[in-house]
Write an enzyme that holds these catalytic residues in place. Structure first.
Site, PDB file in Angstrom:
ATOM      1  N   CYS A 290     -26.406 -12.411 -20.411  1.00 50.19           N
ATOM      2  CA  CYS A 290     -26.039 -13.695 -19.805  1.00 50.19           C
ATOM      3  C   CYS A 290     -26.790 -13.974 -18.514  1.00 50.19           C
ATOM      4  CB  CYS A 290     -24.526 -13.770 -19.565  1.00 50.19           C
ATOM      5  SG  CYS A 290     -23.986 -12.863 -18.114  1.00 50.19           S
TER       6      CYS A 290
ATOM      7  N   CYS B 183     -23.161  -6.947 -18.915  1.00 61.85           N
ATOM      8  CA  CYS B 183     -21.907  -7.121 -18.183  1.00 61.85           C
ATOM      9  C   CYS B 183     -20.844  -6.152 -18.677  1.00 61.85           C
ATOM     10  CB  CYS B 183     -21.338  -8.525 -18.399  1.00 61.85           C
ATOM     11  SG  CYS B 183     -22.137  -9.802 -17.442  1.00 61.85           S
TER      12      CYS B 183
ATOM     13  N   CYS C 136     -27.823  -9.097 -16.017  1.00 59.42           N
ATOM     14  CA  CYS C 136     -27.288  -8.802 -17.346  1.00 59.42           C
ATOM     15  C   CYS C 136     -28.270  -9.289 -18.413  1.00 59.42           C
ATOM     16  CB  CYS C 136     -25.939  -9.495 -17.531  1.00 59.42           C
ATOM     17  SG  CYS C 136     -25.327  -9.466 -19.229  1.00 59.42           S
TER      18      CYS C 136
ATOM     19  N   CYS D 227     -18.982 -12.484 -19.493  1.00 56.23           N
ATOM     20  CA  CYS D 227     -20.296 -12.551 -20.132  1.00 56.23           C
ATOM     21  C   CYS D 227     -20.284 -13.600 -21.252  1.00 56.23           C
ATOM     22  CB  CYS D 227     -20.657 -11.179 -20.683  1.00 56.23           C
ATOM     23  SG  CYS D 227     -22.392 -10.984 -21.110  1.00 56.23           S
TER      24      CYS D 227
ATOM     25  N   GLY E 103       0.795  -1.221   0.000  1.00 57.79           N
ATOM     26  CA  GLY E 103       0.000   0.000   0.000  1.00 57.79           C
ATOM     27  C   GLY E 103       0.827   1.271   0.000  1.00 57.79           C
TER      28      GLY E 103
END
Lengths: 298, 365
Positions: free
Chosen positions: A256, A278, A253, A284, A44
């Site tokens: 899909c 998606c 979606c 997808c 980080g």
């Protein structure tokens, strides 16, 4: 070096300009790998590095490209996504750049890739050990819009003085009733550094926590590299009475039928008819191939 | 039926083929040679060399041709090439007193050893478009003077002798200078790193910053002590040799600005320096650089910080046009995902405040 890459060096750039495997010279790669190692050692923490000019503009993924160029080898398989999709223009451009300068295999399948370079998304398919996710980062400093000066924010990180960030989030709650940050939502890494996850939607934040893959972040213009080693704790900042929550979509979606993914809104006609699909095109497509269908196909 | 967008790859290839076609333009017009650009657009070449930080006239000319004359694009091309080159070493500091001077003027003294030499300048031309040039009229043969045998002393050295001008700021003894192309810039910068950043900074940006100091935002009472343009020799110390190896000559523009200074707690009343040094013939840039260098010395000289031109992080972090153009233009890239997140938020906020309902009501009225 692969045959293709050698061909690139010889044929296309004979007379007055030649380039190394993956464009960067080996000294530059070594310098960048040192910064990456330091980043992994201090999760980080933003490691300053001597960012090079790349043959694509600053702000277009030069940090991610430098990280990828420094770690990529002839046996790697590379996937590049932008907004979750493999076929957005800048993803294509970066993929072609590496195909041309290294000759490595490229793929769109998340599961087949050893290195995935991304802008603004984390793939929906869970990453696995041994994979590296390389993020393109525009502004690495999570405190930048609260304090524009580098000299100040450096001290704030050194002292772990993150009060201003909590005040900002608190003010959101006071004004709107909830935290009004939807992307680039700040996280705390392994209990120490507050980090900008790059402008991914906060939807993706939970995927960073205890991720089996190595996550590397490159900010070229701002000259910073940072990292999250595998299996590292990544916590999105929040309050006990206002816990962190991700966006929820009120429909699946349309292609899909997935209901646990981030969706793009597509405008279909002049009347403003909307459709939600998606954002992760590989996810997808694999679902559709596996026989899943959304409302458009039913 | 919605089909996810495909074919970006073909679109990109087509776009680049079209770009190449537009760059060439009408095939009935002669193709532009690099020699023509080097010879007849030499100041453009100079700018690309200085901001591209690569002293190579031929590559700069190629960059200008490839960029269709877009200077920042050309600078970017040069920069992206030079970054791949290995660093062999650092030359000795160039001695501008030993310059083979082509132009040299001082606004501080009417006359001085070596004289005022106007050289090839736009100054005092009347900016009237020249139909003769359009018609391809050949220029007259210029008058030339015999080259000086020795160097030409700098105005700053004359002022130095009397102690009126501050001594050149002492740099801490460094085995090698800072190198902003090889090490990350960490603020506050040493002056050598700062001058490097200014030397490759955007001419327009530095010009505006310099201009702001003249209009009262951190005024520094400047005089153009000296501007000189000419060729200087480059020499490299090579460990195996017991003499410095000559590498050749480059053309540079140097500006030494002399600034009135009332004195502060840190320094006595004296004239202070602002310094500009740029590849090629680039007088505007060198002058702007020297004004900005001086204003950025505010902290060192104990002046009040009151204006943007005195703020090192502000000036240096925004002076690089390759960085600036990249980040401004990256807004062209897709941001669907973030925008989707914001759409969702704004809709939610509007729903919560009832704004959506009112708008809907107005629509129906």
């Amino acid at each position: 070096m692969s045959t293709d890459a050698r061909a690139f060096c010889r044929d296309e750039a004979q007379a007055i300009a030649t380039y190394n495997f993956a464009y960067l010279d080996e000294q530059s790669k070594r310098m960048i790998r040192r910064a990456i190692l330091k980043g992994i050692a201090v999760p980080g923490y933003q490691v300053p590095f001597a960012s090079r000019e790349m043959p694509m503009p600053y702000g277009w993924g030069t940090g991610g490209v430098q990280v990828t160029a420094s770690i990529i080898g002839p046996d790697d398989t590379l996937k590049v996504i932008d907004q979750g999709a493999d076929d957005t223009t800048n993803a294509i451009s970066i993929r072609k750049f590496f195909a041309r300068t290294t000759g490595v295999a490229t793929t769109t399948a998340t599961t087949d890739a050893s290195i995935i370079q991304t802008r603004h998304r984390i793939p929906e398919t869970p990453l696995t050990e041994g994979q590296v996710l390389v993020y393109q980062v525009p502004i690495p400093e999570p405190l930048r819009f609260l304090e524009p000066r580098e000299t100040e924010t450096r001290t704030m990180h050194a002292l772990a003085e993150y009060g201003v960030m909590h005040v900002k989030l608190y003010e959101d709650i006071a004004r709107h009733g909830h935290i009004a940050t939807t992307y680039a939502y700040p996280v705390k890494v392994e209990g120490r550094y507050v980090m900008d996850p790059s402008p991914t939607p906060k939807f993706d934040n939970p995927k960073m926590d205890q991720c089996p893959a190595l996550q590397l972040f490159g900010a070229g213009r701002e000259m910073r590299i940072y990292a999250i080693p595998p299996w590292t704790q990544v916590v999105s900042l929040d309050f006990e009475d206002h816990p962190f929550e991700v966006q929820a979509f009120d429909r699946p979606c349309a292609l899909c039928g997935a209901d646990d993914v981030f969706l793009d809104e597509v405008i279909m006609d002049d009347q403003g008819t909307r459709m939600f699909v998606c954002s992760d095109t590989d996810h997808c497509n694999s679902r559709q191939t596996a026989g899943h269908a959304g409302e458009q196909d039913t | 039926m919605y089909v996810a967008v495909k074919g970006g790859e073909t679109a990109i290839d087509n776009a680049h083929r079209l770009l190449a076609d537009r760059r060439r333009g009408d095939r009935g017009v002669a193709d532009l040679g690099l020699d023509q650009i080097m010879q007849q657009l030499s100041l453009a070449v100079d700018r690309v060399m200085s901001e591209g930080a690569l002293y190579d006239r031929e590559l700069a000319a190629l960059a200008i041709k490839q960029a269709r004359g877009d200077m920042i694009e050309a600078i970017f091309l040069a920069r992206a090439y030079r970054t791949t080159l290995p660093r062999f070493g650092y030359t000795r500091p160039v001695d501008t007193a030993d310059m083979q001077v082509e132009r040299r003027i001082s606004a501080c003294f009417k006359d001085l050893p070596g004289g005022q030499l106007l050289g090839p300048t736009f100054d005092y031309t009347h900016r009237l478009l020249d139909p003769g040039l359009a018609a391809g009229q050949a220029p007259e043969t210029p008058a030339v003077r015999a080259p000086e045998q020795a160097g030409m002393m700098r105005v700053s050295d004359f002022l130095d002798q009397e102690g009126l001008l501050e001594p050149a700021p002492e740099e801490a003894a460094k085995p090698v200078p800072d190198d902003i192309a090889r090490t990350p810039m960490i603020y506050p910068l040493d002056r050598d790193a700062r001058l490097q950043a200014l030397a490759r900074g955007d001419e327009g940006f530095l010009l505006s910053m310099a201009y702001s100091t003249q209009r009262g935002y951190a005024r520094s009472h400047p005089f153009a002590g000296e501007i000189r343009i000419g060729e200087v020799a480059l020499e490299l110390d090579v460990p195996e040799l017991d003499f410095p190896a000559p590498l050749g000559r480059i053309q540079v523009t140097e500006c030494q600005m002399v600034n009135q200074f009332q004195g502060s707690a840190k320094a006595p009343p004296q004239f202070t320096r602002g310094y500009g040094l740029v590849f090629g013939q680039a007088e505007r840039k060198a002058m702007a650089m020297s004004l900005v260098d001086r204003s950025l010395r505010a902290t060192e000289l104990g002046e009040d910080l009151v204006a943007p031109a005195q703020d090192e992080e502000f000036v240096i972090a925004h002076a690089d046009n390759v960085q600036a153009t990249g980040f401004v233009e990256h807004l062209k890239l897709p941001h669907y995902v973030d925008f989707q997140s914001e759409l969702d938020l704004v809709r939610r906020l509007r729903a919560e405040t009832g704004a959506g309902d009112e708008a809907a009501q107005e629509d129906s009225e």
